[in-house]
Design a protein around this motif. Structure first.
Motif, PDB file in Angstrom:
ATOM      1  N   GLY A   1       4.030  -2.162  -6.302  1.00  0.00           N
ATOM      2  CA  GLY A   1       3.015  -2.294  -5.266  1.00  0.00           C
ATOM      3  C   GLY A   1       2.016  -3.393  -5.559  1.00  0.00           C
ATOM      4  N   LEU A   2       1.764  -3.611  -6.826  1.00  0.00           N
ATOM      5  CA  LEU A   2       0.854  -4.693  -7.246  1.00  0.00           C
ATOM      6  C   LEU A   2       1.594  -6.021  -7.376  1.00  0.00           C
ATOM      7  N   ARG A   3       2.886  -5.991  -7.099  1.00  0.00           N
ATOM      8  CA  ARG A   3       3.763  -7.176  -7.172  1.00  0.00           C
ATOM      9  C   ARG A   3       3.819  -7.769  -8.578  1.00  0.00           C
ATOM     10  N   LEU A   4       3.778  -6.881  -9.566  1.00  0.00           N
ATOM     11  CA  LEU A   4       3.893  -7.320 -10.949  1.00  0.00           C
ATOM     12  C   LEU A   4       5.322  -7.226 -11.448  1.00  0.00           C
TER      13      LEU A   4
ATOM     14  N   ALA B   1       0.832  -1.202   0.000  1.00  0.00           N
ATOM     15  CA  ALA B   1       0.000   0.000   0.000  1.00  0.00           C
ATOM     16  C   ALA B   1       0.867   1.254   0.000  1.00  0.00           C
ATOM     17  N   ARG B   2       1.999   1.202   0.662  1.00  0.00           N
ATOM     18  CA  ARG B   2       2.916   2.343   0.662  1.00  0.00           C
ATOM     19  C   ARG B   2       3.468   2.594  -0.737  1.00  0.00           C
ATOM     20  N   ASP B   3       3.808   1.514  -1.436  1.00  0.00           N
ATOM     21  CA  ASP B   3       4.268   1.651  -2.818  1.00  0.00           C
ATOM     22  C   ASP B   3       3.168   2.233  -3.702  1.00  0.00           C
ATOM     23  N   LEU B   4       1.942   1.768  -3.500  1.00  0.00           N
ATOM     24  CA  LEU B   4       0.824   2.255  -4.305  1.00  0.00           C
ATOM     25  C   LEU B   4       0.520   3.729  -4.004  1.00  0.00           C
ATOM     26  N   LEU B   5       0.668   4.119  -2.748  1.00  0.00           N
ATOM     27  CA  LEU B   5       0.457   5.519  -2.395  1.00  0.00           C
ATOM     28  C   LEU B   5       1.504   6.404  -3.081  1.00  0.00           C
TER      29      LEU B   5
ATOM     30  N   ILE C   1       6.495   8.046   4.285  1.00  0.00           N
ATOM     31  CA  ILE C   1       5.832   6.828   4.752  1.00  0.00           C
ATOM     32  C   ILE C   1       6.683   5.592   4.464  1.00  0.00           C
ATOM     33  N   ARG C   2       7.414   5.611   3.369  1.00  0.00           N
ATOM     34  CA  ARG C   2       8.230   4.459   2.977  1.00  0.00           C
ATOM     35  C   ARG C   2       9.606   4.460   3.632  1.00  0.00           C
TER      36      ARG C   2
ATOM     37  N   LEU D   1       8.168   6.884 -12.954  1.00  0.00           N
ATOM     38  CA  LEU D   1       8.411   6.355 -11.610  1.00  0.00           C
ATOM     39  C   LEU D   1       7.113   5.903 -10.955  1.00  0.00           C
ATOM     40  N   GLY D   2       6.040   6.639 -11.195  1.00  0.00           N
ATOM     41  CA  GLY D   2       4.739   6.246 -10.663  1.00  0.00           C
ATOM     42  C   GLY D   2       4.296   4.888 -11.179  1.00  0.00           C
TER      43      GLY D   2
END
Length: 184
Positions: free
Chosen positions: A180-183, A63-67, A122-123, A172-173
């Motif tokens: 974050g989605l582990r893809l 979730a931190r990566d996705l944020l 946050i990360r 980068l996003g």
């Protein structure tokens, strides 16, 4: 370091630097505007990091990566739109320091960079360093704008700088989003 680089990239073509140039010309006091910018940037970044710390414990690493991905994509997407000039604050009669401090704080705090700084903090294992990095990166750009003045600042290829920053943020996003989605 991430917050410093983000601030350099984002602020380089953004309105707070343009306002710093306007105010430095208006008051003929680039050093005062730079000091006010330093305080405004530190305060805005500090609030962003404090907000991030308030929610950090509730977020998983993914979730931190996705944020962070969302913050970067929103910042990059916003930078692709045409930029209107900042309010010149001509009616503000608070003096050089107070006008610069309040005007730049309002403009910086409503800026997408604060969302990016929040997500970076946050990360991080040392989130308060995001305040330092964002402040140093921002003051490098705002300070240069104040020293250059509005005429010289507006001669720079700000649209190209914004577009380059936008592409970098978007790339980068996407990378952080896929992570974050582990893809990847």
């Amino acid at each position: 370091m991430a917050a410093l680089v983000a601030a350099l990239v984002v602020q380089a073509g953004d309105r707070p630097a343009w306002l710093a140039a306007i105010l430095a010309d208006r008051y003929r006091a680039p050093a005062t505007v730079m000091l006010a910018a330093l305080v405004a940037l530190a305060a805005a970044s500090g609030i962003a990091v404090a907000a991030g710390l308030a929610i950090a414990a509730m977020l998983t690493p993914a979730a931190r990566d996705l944020l962070l991905a969302m913050a970067l994509v929103l910042q990059g997407g916003g930078a692709l739109f045409a930029q209107k000039p900042p309010e010149r604050l001509a009616r503000w009669r608070l003096g050089a320091f107070a006008t610069s401090l309040l005007g730049l704080f309002i403009l910086c705090f409503g800026d997408g960079l604060q969302f990016v700084v929040d997500a970076i903090a946050i990360r991080s294992t040392m989130p308060w360093l995001a305040v330092v990095g964002a402040t140093l990166g921002g003051i490098a750009v705002l300070g240069a704008a104040a020293v250059m003045g509005e005429r010289d600042w507006c001669r720079l290829p700000r649209d190209r700088i914004r577009q380059g920053g936008a592409v970098l943020c978007l790339m980068l996003g996407v990378i952080f989003g896929l992570s974050g989605l582990r893809l990847i």
